[in-house]
Design a protein around this motif. Structure first.
Motif, PDB file in Angstrom:
ATOM      1  N   ASP A  46       0.856  -1.197   0.000  1.00 48.03           N
ATOM      2  CA  ASP A  46       0.000   0.000   0.000  1.00 48.03           C
ATOM      3  C   ASP A  46       0.897   1.254   0.000  1.00 48.03           C
ATOM      4  O   ASP A  46       1.848   1.313   0.778  1.00 48.03           O
ATOM      5  CB  ASP A  46      -0.839  -0.065   1.287  1.00 48.03           C
ATOM      6  CG  ASP A  46      -1.878   1.027   1.389  1.00 48.03           C
ATOM      7  OD1 ASP A  46      -1.611   2.134   0.891  1.00 48.03           O
ATOM      8  OD2 ASP A  46      -2.947   0.773   1.961  1.00 48.03           O
ATOM      9  N   PRO A  47       0.603   2.258  -0.859  1.00 42.31           N
ATOM     10  CA  PRO A  47       1.464   3.466  -0.924  1.00 42.31           C
ATOM     11  C   PRO A  47       1.661   4.137   0.430  1.00 42.31           C
ATOM     12  O   PRO A  47       2.700   4.745   0.686  1.00 42.31           O
ATOM     13  CB  PRO A  47       0.708   4.390  -1.871  1.00 42.31           C
ATOM     14  CG  PRO A  47      -0.183   3.532  -2.646  1.00 42.31           C
ATOM     15  CD  PRO A  47      -0.509   2.347  -1.822  1.00 42.31           C
ATOM     16  N   LYS A  48       0.664   4.023   1.298  1.00 48.05           N
ATOM     17  CA  LYS A  48       0.736   4.632   2.639  1.00 48.05           C
ATOM     18  C   LYS A  48       1.927   4.076   3.425  1.00 48.05           C
ATOM     19  O   LYS A  48       2.549   4.786   4.213  1.00 48.05           O
ATOM     20  CB  LYS A  48      -0.579   4.321   3.369  1.00 48.05           C
ATOM     21  CG  LYS A  48      -0.755   5.023   4.680  1.00 48.05           C
ATOM     22  CD  LYS A  48      -2.150   4.835   5.212  1.00 48.05           C
ATOM     23  CE  LYS A  48      -2.247   3.649   6.126  1.00 48.05           C
ATOM     24  NZ  LYS A  48      -3.556   3.509   6.769  1.00 48.05           N
ATOM     25  N   TYR A  49       2.225   2.804   3.229  1.00 51.07           N
ATOM     26  CA  TYR A  49       3.352   2.163   3.922  1.00 51.07           C
ATOM     27  C   TYR A  49       4.609   2.195   3.057  1.00 51.07           C
ATOM     28  O   TYR A  49       5.712   2.206   3.565  1.00 51.07           O
ATOM     29  CB  TYR A  49       2.993   0.716   4.280  1.00 51.07           C
ATOM     30  CG  TYR A  49       1.804   0.639   5.208  1.00 51.07           C
ATOM     31  CD1 TYR A  49       1.910   1.054   6.532  1.00 51.07           C
ATOM     32  CD2 TYR A  49       0.566   0.208   4.762  1.00 51.07           C
ATOM     33  CE1 TYR A  49       0.820   1.028   7.377  1.00 51.07           C
ATOM     34  CE2 TYR A  49      -0.533   0.180   5.602  1.00 51.07           C
ATOM     35  CZ  TYR A  49      -0.405   0.586   6.908  1.00 51.07           C
ATOM     36  OH  TYR A  49      -1.481   0.572   7.747  1.00 51.07           O
ATOM     37  N   ARG A  50       4.400   2.175   1.731  1.00 50.86           N
ATOM     38  CA  ARG A  50       5.531   2.146   0.815  1.00 50.86           C
ATOM     39  C   ARG A  50       6.349   3.438   0.911  1.00 50.86           C
ATOM     40  O   ARG A  50       7.577   3.403   0.930  1.00 50.86           O
ATOM     41  CB  ARG A  50       4.995   1.982  -0.615  1.00 50.86           C
ATOM     42  CG  ARG A  50       6.055   1.620  -1.636  1.00 50.86           C
ATOM     43  CD  ARG A  50       5.555   1.867  -3.047  1.00 50.86           C
ATOM     44  NE  ARG A  50       4.295   1.202  -3.316  1.00 50.86           N
ATOM     45  CZ  ARG A  50       3.429   1.615  -4.240  1.00 50.86           C
ATOM     46  NH1 ARG A  50       3.685   2.678  -4.977  1.00 50.86           N
ATOM     47  NH2 ARG A  50       2.296   0.980  -4.417  1.00 50.86           N
ATOM     48  N   GLU A  51       5.651   4.570   0.991  1.00 51.63           N
ATOM     49  CA  GLU A  51       6.348   5.860   0.946  1.00 51.63           C
ATOM     50  C   GLU A  51       7.326   6.051   2.113  1.00 51.63           C
ATOM     51  O   GLU A  51       8.494   6.373   1.864  1.00 51.63           O
ATOM     52  CB  GLU A  51       5.340   7.008   0.874  1.00 51.63           C
ATOM     53  CG  GLU A  51       6.033   8.322   0.545  1.00 51.63           C
ATOM     54  CD  GLU A  51       5.066   9.474   0.354  1.00 51.63           C
ATOM     55  OE1 GLU A  51       3.919   9.396   0.830  1.00 51.63           O
ATOM     56  OE2 GLU A  51       5.475  10.471  -0.266  1.00 51.63           O
ATOM     57  N   PRO A  52       6.910   5.847   3.383  1.00 47.94           N
ATOM     58  CA  PRO A  52       7.902   6.019   4.451  1.00 47.94           C
ATOM     59  C   PRO A  52       9.060   5.034   4.366  1.00 47.94           C
ATOM     60  O   PRO A  52      10.192   5.379   4.707  1.00 47.94           O
ATOM     61  CB  PRO A  52       7.103   5.815   5.740  1.00 47.94           C
ATOM     62  CG  PRO A  52       5.791   5.297   5.351  1.00 47.94           C
ATOM     63  CD  PRO A  52       5.567   5.614   3.926  1.00 47.94           C
ATOM     64  N   LEU A  53       8.777   3.804   3.844  1.00 46.81           N
ATOM     65  CA  LEU A  53       9.865   2.823   3.683  1.00 46.81           C
ATOM     66  C   LEU A  53      10.873   3.320   2.649  1.00 46.81           C
ATOM     67  O   LEU A  53      12.083   3.208   2.855  1.00 46.81           O
ATOM     68  CB  LEU A  53       9.297   1.471   3.244  1.00 46.81           C
ATOM     69  CG  LEU A  53       8.664   0.599   4.328  1.00 46.81           C
ATOM     70  CD1 LEU A  53       7.986  -0.612   3.702  1.00 46.81           C
ATOM     71  CD2 LEU A  53       9.693   0.137   5.346  1.00 46.81           C
ATOM     72  N   VAL A  54      10.362   3.879   1.544  1.00 47.70           N
ATOM     73  CA  VAL A  54      11.244   4.403   0.490  1.00 47.70           C
ATOM     74  C   VAL A  54      12.081   5.560   1.042  1.00 47.70           C
ATOM     75  O   VAL A  54      13.301   5.604   0.845  1.00 47.70           O
ATOM     76  CB  VAL A  54      10.406   4.873  -0.734  1.00 47.70           C
ATOM     77  CG1 VAL A  54      11.249   5.675  -1.714  1.00 47.70           C
ATOM     78  CG2 VAL A  54       9.777   3.687  -1.434  1.00 47.70           C
ATOM     79  N   LEU A  55      11.421   6.462   1.739  1.00 47.81           N
ATOM     80  CA  LEU A  55      12.139   7.648   2.258  1.00 47.81           C
ATOM     81  C   LEU A  55      13.169   7.242   3.316  1.00 47.81           C
ATOM     82  O   LEU A  55      14.244   7.839   3.404  1.00 47.81           O
ATOM     83  CB  LEU A  55      11.151   8.660   2.835  1.00 47.81           C
ATOM     84  CG  LEU A  55      10.247   9.349   1.808  1.00 47.81           C
ATOM     85  CD1 LEU A  55       9.155  10.165   2.500  1.00 47.81           C
ATOM     86  CD2 LEU A  55      11.044  10.251   0.876  1.00 47.81           C
ATOM     87  N   TYR A  56      12.853   6.225   4.097  1.00 45.07           N
ATOM     88  CA  TYR A  56      13.762   5.822   5.174  1.00 45.07           C
ATOM     89  C   TYR A  56      14.915   4.972   4.641  1.00 45.07           C
ATOM     90  O   TYR A  56      16.088   5.257   4.917  1.00 45.07           O
ATOM     91  CB  TYR A  56      12.974   5.056   6.241  1.00 45.07           C
ATOM     92  CG  TYR A  56      13.794   4.715   7.460  1.00 45.07           C
ATOM     93  CD1 TYR A  56      14.195   5.710   8.346  1.00 45.07           C
ATOM     94  CD2 TYR A  56      14.177   3.406   7.725  1.00 45.07           C
ATOM     95  CE1 TYR A  56      14.948   5.405   9.468  1.00 45.07           C
ATOM     96  CE2 TYR A  56      14.930   3.091   8.845  1.00 45.07           C
ATOM     97  CZ  TYR A  56      15.313   4.087   9.711  1.00 45.07           C
ATOM     98  OH  TYR A  56      16.067   3.782  10.810  1.00 45.07           O
ATOM     99  N   TYR A  57      14.601   3.946   3.871  1.00 44.17           N
ATOM    100  CA  TYR A  57      15.648   3.017   3.445  1.00 44.17           C
ATOM    101  C   TYR A  57      16.375   3.435   2.169  1.00 44.17           C
ATOM    102  O   TYR A  57      17.546   3.131   2.011  1.00 44.17           O
ATOM    103  CB  TYR A  57      15.075   1.605   3.272  1.00 44.17           C
ATOM    104  CG  TYR A  57      14.795   0.956   4.603  1.00 44.17           C
ATOM    105  CD1 TYR A  57      15.850   0.542   5.422  1.00 44.17           C
ATOM    106  CD2 TYR A  57      13.504   0.790   5.067  1.00 44.17           C
ATOM    107  CE1 TYR A  57      15.606  -0.028   6.668  1.00 44.17           C
ATOM    108  CE2 TYR A  57      13.255   0.216   6.296  1.00 44.17           C
ATOM    109  CZ  TYR A  57      14.313  -0.192   7.096  1.00 44.17           C
ATOM    110  OH  TYR A  57      14.077  -0.737   8.326  1.00 44.17           O
TER     111      TYR A  57
END
Lengths: 181, 253
Positions: A133-144
């Motif tokens: 889900d983009p809601k979870y994907r976005e913080p993962l992308v920004l963090y990792y």
């Protein structure tokens, strides 16, 4: 960082060419952010170009005493989210009302050892990220992938730090289930 | 596209190629951007535009907060004027009466004001850094406490007085409509005469009603002392205009 702020001041005073330095610095980061978050390979260049046009248009609204990075990532976030909303696939995933933002979450602070594991996590997350889900994907992308800390991600997404921590944790759990069904 | 600058066959060759490709993309984006600036496709907004925007948001937020306080205090004032405010003193039946007679249109408008205020202040970092439930709790608390404090002043009383004397343009109808509303089971007025089985009350509009207070009537605040007492009566009004009191609440003199 000081160079970037100086360049921003220069642009604000009318130095158009200085904006080129900002583009050179942020284009690879924003293109990577767009590819990992949006998964539409074709229009990434156009979307990133839109981010820079919007950044240039609004550069007088940027406070050079603050960090440039959260500011331009915020613009990118808005443009990318709009692009996702326009694509029928992810339209349903952005609701006005989000329980993650509504309630406080007792989540532990960011750990330093997380940074050491980022490279390994990056490799692990890369392939199945699109099914999240983009809601979870976005913080993962920004963090990792963008190496941003929780506080900066919180500024970009304009949600509490505890929400970021919760989404990253949940996102990782979801990916774990996808990898090992 | 093969990397022409690095002929080596080292493991990081592809990484270098990737980096060159990124640099190429970035260079292309830079040229495109500078071209967009030169051609006028990308135009910088003047600084005053952002200053004005920030001022408008701040002023909008303040106006919305004032409207919220006004409306919250008006609803409370109206409940006090009509006697509904004291209905919970009469138990479950009193609560039911409140739910039935609340000005739901105003309550809905109040909720809309709260949401608009939340949207206006959500852009500030001190707001979005905290869970939204704190923001909504804060707004509700400000509306309730602020509204209650305003009802303690003579603000609405003087406006209502002017409205009753047709001396309040624009808002006059609003005050008369809600403040002078009468309900079937809650009645507020001042005792003007004591009778053998009750008393006569007169409301703010000058209308008198006979109240029958039987031996089983419930006095929620220790009873009434006599003529001049301001009271709220809980009980049905008959077709003849007589109120059979189920409960009486003394408010003041």
């Amino acid at each position: 960082m000081k160079i970037l702020r100086a360049k921003c001041r220069e642009v604000q005073k009318g130095g158009r060419e200085a904006f080129g330095v900002l583009v050179l610095r942020y284009q690879p980061k924003l293109a990577r952010y767009a590819r990992k978050f949006l998964f539409h390979g074709d229009d990434v260049a156009d979307l990133v170009q839109d981010v820079f046009i919007k950044a240039y248009t609004n550069i007088q609204g940027f406070d050079p005493s603050r960090r440039f990075s959260p500011w331009i990532y915020r613009i990118a976030h808005n443009i990318f989210v709009n692009a996702l909303r326009d694509s029928a696939k992810d339209r349903a995933n952005f609701s006005l009302f989000d329980a993650d933002v509504l309630f406080p979450h007792p989540v532990a602070d960011e750990k330093t050892d997380d940074h050491a594991k980022r490279e390994e996590m990056r490799r692990m997350l890369d392939a199945p990220l699109g099914s999240l889900d983009p809601k979870y994907r976005e913080p993962l992308v920004l963090y990792y992938f963008e190496d941003l800390d929780y506080k900066t991600i919180s500024q970009i997404l304009q949600v509490p730090v505890s929400t970021i921590a919760t989404r990253i944790k949940r996102g990782k759990l979801m990916l774990g289930k996808i990898i090992k069904p | 596209m093969p990397c022409t600058r690095h002929k080596c066959v080292c493991p990081i060759r592809y990484k270098i190629m990737d980096s060159h490709s990124n640099q190429g993309e970035a260079k292309q984006a830079e040229q495109k951007m500078l071209e967009a600036i030169r051609s006028g496709k990308a135009k910088m907004q003047p600084r005053w535009h952002f200053v004005l925007q920030a001022v408008l948001f701040a002023v909008g937020g303040i106006i919305m907060l004032l409207m919220l306080l006004y409306l919250a205090s008006f609803i409370m004032f109206m409940l006090q004027e009509t006697g509904l405010w004291f209905a919970p003193d009469f138990g479950a039946a009193g609560w039911y009466s409140i739910l039935r007679s609340l000005p739901w249109a105003l309550v809905f408008l109040l909720a809309v004001f709260m949401i608009v205020l939340a949207v206006l202040v959500k852009r500030y970092s001190f707001v979005y850094k905290r869970p939204a439930v704190y923001l909504f709790t804060g707004i509700v608390a400000v509306a309730v406490v602020g509204g209650f404090l305003i009802t303690r002043t003579s603000f609405h009383k003087s406006l209502f007085y002017s409205a009753r004397h047709d001396d309040l343009p624009i808002l006059g109808e609003f005050y008369r409509g809600f403040g002078m509303e009468r309900f079937d089971d809650i009645h507020r007025g001042m005792i003007i005469e004591i009778t053998t089985n009750g008393f006569v009350i007169q409301d703010d509009g000058g209308q008198t009603s006979t109240v029958i207070a039987g031996p089983r009537v419930y006095f929620s605040s220790g009873g009434v002392s006599g003529v001049g007492d301001d009271v709220v009566i809980f009980g049905e009004r008959s077709s003849s205009g007589t109120i059979t009191a189920g409960g009486i609440r003394f408010i003041g003199r």
